[in-house]
Structures are given as C-alpha cells and as structure tokens.
Design a protein around this motif. Structure first.
Motif, PDB file in Angstrom:
ATOM      1  N   TYR A 263      47.084  46.848  44.862  1.00 59.02           N
ATOM      2  CA  TYR A 263      45.849  46.321  45.451  1.00 59.02           C
ATOM      3  C   TYR A 263      44.679  47.292  45.265  1.00 59.02           C
ATOM      4  O   TYR A 263      43.551  46.877  44.988  1.00 59.02           O
ATOM      5  N   ARG A 264      44.927  48.574  45.450  1.00 59.92           N
ATOM      6  CA  ARG A 264      43.852  49.551  45.265  1.00 59.92           C
ATOM      7  C   ARG A 264      43.355  49.541  43.815  1.00 59.92           C
ATOM      8  O   ARG A 264      42.154  49.602  43.566  1.00 59.92           O
ATOM      9  N   LEU A 265      44.296  49.483  42.879  1.00 57.64           N
ATOM     10  CA  LEU A 265      43.895  49.438  41.472  1.00 57.64           C
ATOM     11  C   LEU A 265      43.131  48.151  41.177  1.00 57.64           C
ATOM     12  O   LEU A 265      42.127  48.169  40.449  1.00 57.64           O
ATOM     13  N   LEU A 266      43.586  47.042  41.736  1.00 56.36           N
ATOM     14  CA  LEU A 266      42.880  45.766  41.566  1.00 56.36           C
ATOM     15  C   LEU A 266      41.440  45.882  42.080  1.00 56.36           C
ATOM     16  O   LEU A 266      40.489  45.463  41.404  1.00 56.36           O
ATOM     17  N   ALA A 267      41.279  46.434  43.278  1.00 53.81           N
ATOM     18  CA  ALA A 267      39.937  46.572  43.848  1.00 53.81           C
ATOM     19  C   ALA A 267      39.072  47.486  42.982  1.00 53.81           C
ATOM     20  O   ALA A 267      37.891  47.198  42.743  1.00 53.81           O
ATOM     21  N   ALA A 268      39.658  48.586  42.500  1.00 54.24           N
ATOM     22  CA  ALA A 268      38.903  49.511  41.655  1.00 54.24           C
ATOM     23  C   ALA A 268      38.465  48.835  40.364  1.00 54.24           C
ATOM     24  O   ALA A 268      37.332  49.008  39.908  1.00 54.24           O
ATOM     25  N   GLU A 269      39.361  48.072  39.768  1.00 52.86           N
ATOM     26  CA  GLU A 269      39.012  47.374  38.525  1.00 52.86           C
ATOM     27  C   GLU A 269      37.950  46.304  38.774  1.00 52.86           C
ATOM     28  O   GLU A 269      37.091  46.062  37.929  1.00 52.86           O
ATOM     29  N   MET A 270      38.010  45.654  39.942  1.00 53.62           N
ATOM     30  CA  MET A 270      36.962  44.669  40.243  1.00 53.62           C
ATOM     31  C   MET A 270      35.604  45.349  40.421  1.00 53.62           C
ATOM     32  O   MET A 270      34.576  44.808  40.017  1.00 53.62           O
ATOM     33  N   TYR A 271      35.596  46.538  41.027  1.00 51.91           N
ATOM     34  CA  TYR A 271      34.341  47.282  41.101  1.00 51.91           C
ATOM     35  C   TYR A 271      33.823  47.570  39.697  1.00 51.91           C
ATOM     36  O   TYR A 271      32.627  47.427  39.411  1.00 51.91           O
ATOM     37  N   ASN A 272      34.717  47.984  38.818  1.00 47.87           N
ATOM     38  CA  ASN A 272      34.305  48.292  37.448  1.00 47.87           C
ATOM     39  C   ASN A 272      33.755  47.063  36.731  1.00 47.87           C
ATOM     40  O   ASN A 272      32.814  47.162  35.935  1.00 47.87           O
ATOM     41  N   GLU A 273      34.365  45.900  36.995  1.00 49.21           N
ATOM     42  CA  GLU A 273      33.953  44.668  36.322  1.00 49.21           C
ATOM     43  C   GLU A 273      32.755  44.006  37.000  1.00 49.21           C
ATOM     44  O   GLU A 273      32.156  43.081  36.442  1.00 49.21           O
ATOM     45  N   GLY A 274      32.444  44.430  38.217  1.00 52.46           N
ATOM     46  CA  GLY A 274      31.385  43.770  38.967  1.00 52.46           C
ATOM     47  C   GLY A 274      31.840  42.464  39.601  1.00 52.46           C
ATOM     48  O   GLY A 274      31.027  41.594  39.898  1.00 52.46           O
ATOM     49  N   TRP A 275      33.159  42.329  39.827  1.00 50.71           N
ATOM     50  CA  TRP A 275      33.702  41.115  40.437  1.00 50.71           C
ATOM     51  C   TRP A 275      33.766  41.281  41.952  1.00 50.71           C
ATOM     52  O   TRP A 275      33.909  42.397  42.465  1.00 50.71           O
ATOM     53  N   ASP A 276      33.729  40.151  42.664  1.00 52.14           N
ATOM     54  CA  ASP A 276      33.722  40.210  44.127  1.00 52.14           C
ATOM     55  C   ASP A 276      34.643  39.161  44.747  1.00 52.14           C
ATOM     56  O   ASP A 276      34.326  38.569  45.776  1.00 52.14           O
ATOM     57  N   TYR A 277      35.792  38.947  44.132  1.00 53.33           N
ATOM     58  CA  TYR A 277      36.716  37.928  44.649  1.00 53.33           C
ATOM     59  C   TYR A 277      37.500  38.467  45.841  1.00 53.33           C
ATOM     60  O   TYR A 277      37.881  39.646  45.877  1.00 53.33           O
ATOM     61  N   PRO A 278      37.765  37.626  46.839  1.00 47.51           N
ATOM     62  CA  PRO A 278      38.502  38.063  48.035  1.00 47.51           C
ATOM     63  C   PRO A 278      39.953  38.434  47.723  1.00 47.51           C
ATOM     64  O   PRO A 278      40.499  38.076  46.680  1.00 47.51           O
ATOM     65  N   LEU A 279      40.560  39.133  48.683  1.00 43.33           N
ATOM     66  CA  LEU A 279      41.941  39.589  48.549  1.00 43.33           C
ATOM     67  C   LEU A 279      42.815  38.961  49.625  1.00 43.33           C
ATOM     68  O   LEU A 279      42.481  38.975  50.811  1.00 43.33           O
ATOM     69  N   HIS A 280      43.942  38.419  49.186  1.00 38.84           N
ATOM     70  CA  HIS A 280      45.001  37.923  50.073  1.00 38.84           C
ATOM     71  C   HIS A 280      46.059  39.023  50.112  1.00 38.84           C
ATOM     72  O   HIS A 280      46.607  39.403  49.084  1.00 38.84           O
ATOM     73  N   LEU A 281      46.345  39.557  51.309  1.00 40.73           N
ATOM     74  CA  LEU A 281      47.265  40.681  51.449  1.00 40.73           C
ATOM     75  C   LEU A 281      48.634  40.221  51.932  1.00 40.73           C
ATOM     76  O   LEU A 281      48.739  39.342  52.790  1.00 40.73           O
ATOM     77  N   GLY A 282      49.684  40.866  51.397  1.00 44.86           N
ATOM     78  CA  GLY A 282      51.021  40.583  51.870  1.00 44.86           C
ATOM     79  C   GLY A 282      52.040  41.489  51.210  1.00 44.86           C
ATOM     80  O   GLY A 282      51.879  41.907  50.064  1.00 44.86           O
TER      81      GLY A 282
END
Length: 721
Positions: A263-282
């Motif tokens: 999840y942390r890597l996903l969030a970091a990559e979204m910052y890099n891409e400029g994406w802002d999609y929500p996260l479902h955690l589990g």
C-alpha cells in the motif's frame, strides 16, 4: 522553491529514462524516484510523516455511498451465503447493514449467481435497503458484464481476471514482446467492462491479492509489493485510457508486513503519477478471534496512522456482521488520530525506509563477571520479548502469577516455556521483610525470568539480581555521569518517553543499559514520538534493545484494546522498530495480556509461539463450513510453533495465499479437500470427514509434528542461546 526544483528534477529524470530505455527504464527510474522521496524529498508515501494528514483523493461513488478523503471512512464486509440463495443473501445483507456496513460484497462466480443478483438488489430495495452491493469477480469477465446491470460496484482481481486459476508456472520475458502481447489481450478483454461501468456510473475496485498474482506479473516483477502495484496499474491504465476514473485500489495480503509495504508503494507511485484514487484497506485471510483482529489492526491501522485509507474491511473467519465492530473502531481511531496533534518535537526522518523491511535488532544481554548465580541472558528473547507488569497483590498469589505469565510448573517450581513472559516489571517492590514475596521473586529469577523495578524503589528495598529503571532525562540532567546502581542490582534499564532533547537521545547510546523502555509521554502520539526516538538512536549507532511500552488503561473494552495495540505498537513493529513489548490495561485480566502480547509479535512476523493459521473469511464460494473446520483444525494442530497452516474454502486465492504456508487445506469440490505442502498439492479429493486426520498425518510425514504432551513438558533453554 525546493518543491519546484524537485518536481523539475523528477520530470527530467522520467523523460531521460523513457527516451533511453523505454518502458523498463521508466519503471526503474520510477523506483529510484520513490526511494529518493523516502529520504525526505517529496511526499514519499503519505502527506506528512510527522503529523497525520489524510491523503487527498477524488470521490468515487458506489451507489449513494461516497468513498474518498472528503468523506468519512466507509465500512465494508462480505456475505458468506450462497449467492443463489436469494432470501438468505438478502437477510445477511440486511443484518450487515444494520450492524453498520456501508457496502456489502457478494461473490458472483457464475451466470446463475449473476442472475440472482438482480433479485437480491430488487428485494433489498423493496425492504428499504439501498446499501451498495459489490460483485466479487474472479476468472469470469462475462459474469462481470452481466452483474454490472444490477450491482453498484465491481471488484476485479488483476491476477485472475484473464489468467484463470492460480498456478505456479514460471514465465520469463527476455524481451517485452511476449509481455506486451499479453497486455494487449488483457486490454481487449477488460475494456468492455470499463466501458459498461462508465456508461452505468458503476464503481470498480482494482483489487490485487498477493496470493493470486498472475504468472505474467510474477515472471516480470516477482512475488513482491512492486509486482502487486504493477498488476493493479496495468488495469488502471486501461481505465484511464477510456476516461473512466470511478475506481479504487486495494493491495491485500495475509502477511501484514507485505500488505503495508504494498500500500505504501502504491501511494508513493500514485504521488509520482499525479493520481488521486481512493484506497480500500484490508488484510486478507486474517483468521478469527483475537489473532484475526490483531493482524488486521497491525496492517490497516499502520496505514490509517499515516492518513492512508478511505474504506476498510476486516476479513475474519466469522459471521460477517461481527466484522463491523473492529471496522468501526479502526475508522474511529483513525479520525481521532487525524484530529489530534502529535505534540512531538520536530525532527527530520532519514533512517526509516518504507520500501524495504529490515528489523533493527538490539544487542541481547550477555553474562558478565560478577553476575554470580543470576543468568542475565534470559532477560530478553532474540525473536521479540514480552515483559509483564506485576503488582504486589500478584506476588501474594504465586500460583496465579505463574499462570498469568505463562510459566509451567514442575514439582511446585515454575519454569520457562515457549510462551512464558521473559521478564516482569514490578509496580511496587515488596519490603525486605516480606519473605513470601521475596521467595516468589527468587523463584522467577531461577526460572530465567528477569525482575525489573524502579531504581528508587530498589534503593529502599534492594532485590538481588534485579534490573534498575532510570530515566534518560535524569541521567542527562546529571551530565551523563555514570549512574550508580542500587545495592544488588546488576543492570540498568533506560526509560525514554520521546520528549527528551535530540542531544540527549543521541547520547543515550553511551549509557550502559541492558534495554530501553520506550514509554511515550502522555499527550503525545506514541507512533510519532517513537519514530523520533528510533531516528536518533539509529543515527547514533545505538544497539540497545528497545521495548515498546503501551499503557492502555483508558480504553473502554477489549475490542478497542486489540485495535489500539495493533495500531500503535504494530505500526512500529511493521517497520522493524522494536525488540519487544510490555502492555498494560485494566479492561482485561493480566492473564489475557500475555496472549495479546504474543499475538502482536507473531502478527508482526517476529516471535512464533503457536501455529500460524491463514484462513479465509468465507464467502459464497466456500465449499465447506469454514468456521467449524477451522476451529477443529486449530484445536488439533494449534500447538505447533513455527508451523503455518492455510485453511481455504476454495481455490480463488488458496494456492497463492498458501505459498508461504507449510501446509494447506483447500476445498477442491463439495465435500472434498485437497492437501498441499507448500505450493504443491499432494493429496486430492479427500473426503472432508477424514481430511483433518489426513492433514495431521501429512505434518507427521514431514517431521513437523509434536505431541501436545511433549509441548507441555518441554522446559525452555536460555531464550537467547
């Protein structure tokens, strides 16, 4: 300013990578840029590692329920009924909604189930329930297209949407040609669903599971968090290409450490891409009872602490409505965290690397000349220590005390077992003339259980062989002169509360302390205060073992205790920060604190004191009574520390999530069980009535079985030997 320069540098590097090396070069550059962000440049994986702030996202609508940073965290669960049972499914959805579920997911594995979904939706609306329904899709693109007509949200698994049933086939890609051909085929298969979701305004979850990554992803990126993220991004790029943005991501794994990293890597990559999609955690396949809750709290809670997460589901091997309590407590605690100042002095974090897990290991106690009959090597355990607060009242009831700390008995004397607490911390030191209590302390020490107490209390009532607690602040105020130990004490334990100056923390390594008791000051954020302490101790080169102290006396009940322990202490352990724990709380008995402490360590992949179970939460695909079977297997095999057993209701995630398990019990057909050793199925179609016994025989064949009586009788050797 600095941010503009960083952005310019990032864009330049991306362009250079793309021109020079194509897609693979771009991915490698992206990975390097994320790592650079972890060192303090850019956002890294969250908005702020010093003060929790919710990661800004767009709003995704699932029917009438909004998911995103502008809204409260949405709560989810999943039915366990056969979706073809319309009446039963409707009743369970209503029960979940009444318990607080904002969304409810149902498994939709075939056309019959898809057709039943319209009836389920209609019946719920007739009964006044507009709870959004989510279709769980594996293997079946045509089914997804059909159920899109009736349900509000579609969950697709990138690992098997096109690739089918999980195998461990190894694929290698010497060049990108074959890989790109598979991506093109996937796009052709997936695009119709994207277009339909867009036209009907349906939501989607691109839900990667660590256990069901495709052979394509495994061959290209390996069984890694990086592979999980890229698997989801393949599908997201197709959505974006079709201007469809009403989707969320998830990165689930049964191992909380893998889940948090992904999840942390996903969030970091979204910052890099400029994406802002929500996260479902589990945390998937978390299990049941306290173990399932603590693993979920470790994984989900660690992310919520940093402002990541917009909707949560706690996957338990229990009836789905019971998931709502831990779900709601997690969401409530997350909101409280966001609203509360950390009250931690400012510091620059440079040592914690969110892209890799490496446990900081303190130097274990050794024996010294002059220790005499006291074995100081057993104060702590190499795989993670558990300390117990002990009262004078407990010392007056030795039999109960020995049971509370998990000591076994032989001819009236306690001895250390595999799940015995390593040391006790005295809340009060018994007077010198309290002979009975002193005998109890001596017997604990003889059993290899350390005795720790405040230095001032030991000065008034010395305890031979004890460890004396002193405050770093007091030692710093005295100019770091070598502190004098009380009479009889052999070692010093250093208490740090996180409010000390940077200078004092950097000099703490010079104090001859056998351990550090990290007990965050009241009114401060335990997580952020502790991160600051670890930053300074790692910078200084300190090798002192650090015990995380958690006082949870203000929690209202056991559910809150389990969640708080996982969120606040587990979020440090998943970063490799901490050599053990000491938990106190008034909402449970002292005896109940011991299994909770060990469950925290085991859930954080540190110390194993019992069998590790990976069990799915059940759904309409499950081919047997999962709760009953899991309980039966746990009752017969739960005494095998170091052994992991996966109990899976079907093959959707079974083989993959079992990949790290030693043995697997998987529903292969109604009434039939397949048994696995690691990734390999070794017995097929075993009648369920005999499958548990067959599993035990399989464990015995591989020399992993211990008779329960042997476990009870086995005396422990020195813990760090």
């Amino acid at each position: 300013g600095r941010r503009s320069a960083v952005d310019a540098m990032r864009n330049t590097l991306l362009c250079v990578a793309l021109c020079a090396a194509g897609v693979d070069g771009l991915r490698a550059a992206s990975s390097r840029l994320v790592r650079m962000s972890a060192g303090g440049v850019g956002k890294g994986y969250c908005e702020d590692v010093y003060q929790p702030k919710r990661r800004p996202t767009r709003t995704v609508w699932a029917g009438p329920v909004p998911i995103g940073s502008e809204h409260r965290i949405a709560l989810q669960t999943m039915t366990t009924t056969d979706t073809r049972d319309v009446k039963g499914s409707v009743e369970q959805v209503m029960k979940c909604a009444d318990a607080g579920a904002d969304l409810v997911r149902l498994t939709v594995q075939g056309m019959q189930e898809a057709r039943a979904c319209q009836q389920i939706k209609d019946m719920l609306l007739q009964k006044g329930y507009d709870t959004p329904l989510v279709a769980d899709i594996h293997f079946a693109p045509k089914v997804a297209l059909l159920v899109c007509d009736s349900f509000d949200k579609i969950r697709v698994n990138p690992g098997n949407f096109m690739d089918g049933r999980k195998t461990f086939e190894e694929k290698s890609y010497d060049d990108d040609t074959a890989y790109m051909r598979e991506l093109e085929a996937m796009e052709e298969l997936f695009t119709p669903l994207v277009e339909k979701c867009k036209s009907l305004n349906r939501a989607m979850r691109i839900g990667t599971n660590h256990g069901s990554l495709s052979a394509r992803t495994l061959g290209k990126f390996g069984d890694t968090p990086r592979g999980m993220v890229e698997s989801a991004f393949e599908f997201a790029r197709i959505c974006r290409k079709n201007d469809y943005h009403n989707f969320v991501f998830s990165m689930k794994a049964s191992n909380p450490l893998v889940m948090v990293q992904a999840y942390r890597l996903l969030a970091a990559e979204m910052y890099n891409e400029g994406w802002d999609y929500p996260l479902h955690l589990g945390v998937t396949e978390a299990g049941e009872g306290e173990d399932g809750r603590i693993k979920s709290a470790i994984g989900i809670g660690s992310l919520l602490q940093d402002g990541l997460g917009d909707t949560v589901r706690v996957s338990l091997t229990e009836d789905p409505e019971y998931e709502m309590i831990p779900c709601s407590v997690l969401a409530k605690r997350a909101q409280e965290t966001l609203e509360s100042p950390t009250n931690v002095p400012k510091f620059e974090e440079t040592k914690r690397d969110f892209l890799s897990y490496e446990r900081r290991r303190g130097e274990l106690p050794g024996q010294r000349e002059g220790d005499g009959e006291f074995d100081m090597r057993t104060l702590l355990h190499r795989d993670g220590s558990v300390l117990a607060p002990v009262s004078l009242e407990q010392l007056k009831q030795p039999a109960q005390l020995y049971a509370d700390i998990g000591a076994k008995m032989a001819v009236g004397f306690p001895f250390k077992d595999i799940a015995t607490m390593d040391s006790v911390v005295l809340e009060e030191v018994p007077p010198v003339d309290d002979e009975d209590s002193r005998v109890v302390l001596r017997r604990l020490q003889t059993a290899g259980i350390g005795v720790i107490a405040e230095a001032k209390a030991l000065e008034a009532a010395p305890v031979p062989g004890a460890v004396a607690i002193m405050n770093l602040a007091d030692i710093a105020a005295a100019g770091f002169e070598t502190p004098k130990l009380p009479e009889g004490a052999l070692r010093l334990a250093l208490r740090i509360d996180g409010t000390e100056s940077e200078e004092a923390l950097l000099k703490a390594k010079d104090v001859d302390a056998v351990m550090v008791l990290l007990d965050a000051a009241p009114g401060t954020s335990r997580v952020h205060a502790s991160r600051r302490v670890f930053e300074m101790l790692v910078r200084s080169g300190s090798d002192q073992p650090i015990i995380l102290v958690g006082d949870f006396n203000d929690v209202p009940d056991q559910d809150h205790l389990t969640i708080d322990v996982g969120m606040q202490l587990g979020s440090l352990l998943v970063d490799g920060l901490g050599d053990g724990v000491m938990i106190s709380s008034k909402v449970v008995t002292r005896a109940e604190l011991r299994p909770l402490s060990f469950a925290l360590l085991q859930g954080s992949r540190m110390r194993n004191v019992k069998t590790e179970f990976v069990s799915c939460p059940s759904c309409g695909r499950t081919l047997f009574d999962l709760q009953t079977v899991t309980a039966e297997i746990a009752a017969k095999t739960g005494h095998l520390p170091g052994v992991s057993i996966a109990v899976m209701g079907c093959i959707v995630n079974g083989p993959g999530e079992m990949a790290d398990a030693d043995f697997g019990y998987v529903g292969g057909a109604p009434g039939k069980i397949d048994l696995y050793v690691g990734k390999e199925v070794v017995k097929r179609a075993i009648p369920m009535e005999s499958a548990c016994d067959e599993l035990i025989e399989l464990i015995k064949e591989h020399d992993r079985w211990i008779e329960p009586s042997e476990v009870e009788e086995e005396a422990a050797v020195p813990a760090n030997a």
